[in-house]
Design an enzyme around this catalytic site. Structure first.
Site, PDB file in Angstrom:
ATOM      1  N   ASP A 147      -6.978   7.698 -67.667  1.00 25.76           N
ATOM      2  CA  ASP A 147      -8.131   6.913 -67.258  1.00 25.76           C
ATOM      3  C   ASP A 147      -8.194   5.683 -68.163  1.00 25.76           C
ATOM      4  O   ASP A 147      -7.604   5.662 -69.252  1.00 25.76           O
ATOM      5  CB  ASP A 147      -9.394   7.756 -67.385  1.00 25.76           C
ATOM      6  CG  ASP A 147     -10.622   7.025 -66.878  1.00 25.76           C
ATOM      7  OD1 ASP A 147     -10.554   6.424 -65.792  1.00 25.76           O
ATOM      8  OD2 ASP A 147     -11.650   7.039 -67.581  1.00 25.76           O
TER       9      ASP A 147
ATOM     10  N   ASP B 186     -11.410   3.073 -68.498  1.00 25.52           N
ATOM     11  CA  ASP B 186     -12.715   2.872 -69.131  1.00 25.52           C
ATOM     12  C   ASP B 186     -13.114   4.109 -69.924  1.00 25.52           C
ATOM     13  O   ASP B 186     -13.216   5.208 -69.389  1.00 25.52           O
ATOM     14  CB  ASP B 186     -13.793   2.595 -68.072  1.00 25.52           C
ATOM     15  CG  ASP B 186     -13.609   1.253 -67.397  1.00 25.52           C
ATOM     16  OD1 ASP B 186     -13.432   0.262 -68.116  1.00 25.52           O
ATOM     17  OD2 ASP B 186     -13.630   1.202 -66.149  1.00 25.52           O
TER      18      ASP B 186
ATOM     19  N   ASP C 209     -12.112  10.832 -70.071  1.00 23.70           N
ATOM     20  CA  ASP C 209     -13.334  11.001 -70.867  1.00 23.70           C
ATOM     21  C   ASP C 209     -14.483  11.556 -70.048  1.00 23.70           C
ATOM     22  O   ASP C 209     -15.546  11.837 -70.595  1.00 23.70           O
ATOM     23  CB  ASP C 209     -13.762   9.661 -71.472  1.00 23.70           C
ATOM     24  CG  ASP C 209     -14.297   8.693 -70.420  1.00 23.70           C
ATOM     25  OD1 ASP C 209     -13.607   8.500 -69.388  1.00 23.70           O
ATOM     26  OD2 ASP C 209     -15.394   8.139 -70.600  1.00 23.70           O
TER      27      ASP C 209
END
Length: 342
Positions: free
Chosen positions: A26, A28, A225
């Site tokens: 991922d 961001d 995250d």
């Protein structure tokens, strides 16, 4: 690390970057935040790549094109090509192309990333409900997306035009904090029309399919995250995952996670890709990792010992998830997490 505390490749001492052939990262909250590289990301990714691991960047953000994302990563010191980037815009464009005739018009509510992805599939992006679209697609369009774009989507959907969404992330990290994501914009159209979109992005199968098709990964490791997109997407795809605590997920959320949101591995940041993780083992009524032992009491989670904070968190996860079974852990872990500064 799983509910049953099974041994995984990286729990045997082998670095995760060696145990898996491809990292599905991922962006961001993992690689960058607010456009700036997260601490240790550049060096960690460089070391993993130099060791032979293929790095692929998988994002639910449909705003930017793969070329733009790759250029940004390269500027940050993480060399990347457009082919290394997989976006939810690409996944939803494939989904639409499978449902409408070749060359069909698609009403776009979003940014350039969606338009480029649609053209790649031979579809024609249009701007108005009066352009006779065969589908409506909605993706993150940035903070300046005009309100009138939502109205165009509503007009077309009210006429029976099928509606697609790149993703439904309610929030997106920014330099100033957490901002509304595409999911919040999708809710505007949902409330106005009463319709339900077909969604492509993480954690749903179309995004996982797009990623595997484009990377050819055989032993992928999802690195993210967010529990509800990255980790759940790995769960749905039947692959292992590493949660890094540099984005939106905090300790209490992790301990309370239901099975589909439980990562295989946990670490503070992307340096966790370069190491194996200590195995979590049963220790009497509790679980031990490194110098820590965690147990689940009647009211709260208890943590004894000393050592590296991530090891304590891993032990707590094993205790919490085992106590919760197939549900969510409701035990208070605040005091235990405070010992770890988490």
């Amino acid at each position: 690390m799983s509910q049953q505390v099974r041994t995984r490749p990286g729990a045997s001492g082998q670095a995760l970057s060696e145990a898996y052939d491809t990292a599905l990262l991922d962006l961001d909250g993992v690689v960058y935040a607010g456009g700036e590289a997260i601490a240790h990301a550049v060096d960690s990714l460089g070391a993993a790549r130099d060791g032979g691991m293929h790095l692929a960047y998988v994002t639910n953000n449909a705003l930017r094109t793969p070329d733009a994302v790759a250029a940004h990563l390269t500027e940050l010191g993480i060399p990347a090509q457009a082919g290394d980037v997989i976006t939810s815009a690409q996944a939803v464009a494939r989904l639409i192309a499978e449902q409408v005739p070749a060359g069909a018009r698609v009403l776009v509510v979003g940014g350039e990333g969606l338009r480029v992805a649609l053209r790649e599939r031979g579809l024609e992006p249009v701007e108005s409900a009066d352009d006779d679209p065969a589908a409506v697609v909605q993706g993150y369009g940035g903070p300046e997306l005009p309100w009138g774009r939502f109205a165009e989507a509503c007009y077309a959907i009210a006429r029976g035009v099928p509606w697609f969404a790149s993703n439904t992330d309610l929030t997106i990290p920014s330099a100033r904090g957490i901002a509304p994501g595409n999911g919040a914009a999708v809710e505007v159209v949902r409330i106005a029309t009463g319709a339900e979109p077909r969604v492509a992005g993480k954690p749903l199968p179309p995004m996982h399919r797009e990623t595997i098709l484009r990377t050819g990964a055989r032993r992928p490791l999802v690195v993210g995250d967010r529990l509800d997109t990255d980790i759940e997407g790995a769960f749905n795809g039947g692959v292992d995952s590493l949660l890094v605590l540099t984005g939106v997920t905090d300790g209490p959320q992790l301990l309370a996670a239901p099975p589909r949101h439980r990562p295989t591995y946990v670490d503070a940041d992307l340096r966790g890709m370069l190491t194996g993780q200590p195995e979590v083992v049963g220790a009497g009524a509790g679980f031990r990792c490194g110098g820590w032992t965690a147990t689940a009491g009647d009211q709260r989670l208890e943590l004894e010992g000393d050592g590296a904070a991530p090891d304590g968190l891993r032990a707590l996860c094993a205790a919490a998830w085992t106590a919760a079974g197939e549900g969510s852990c409701e035990l208070d872990g605040g005091k235990a997490l405070a010992r770890l500064d988490w």
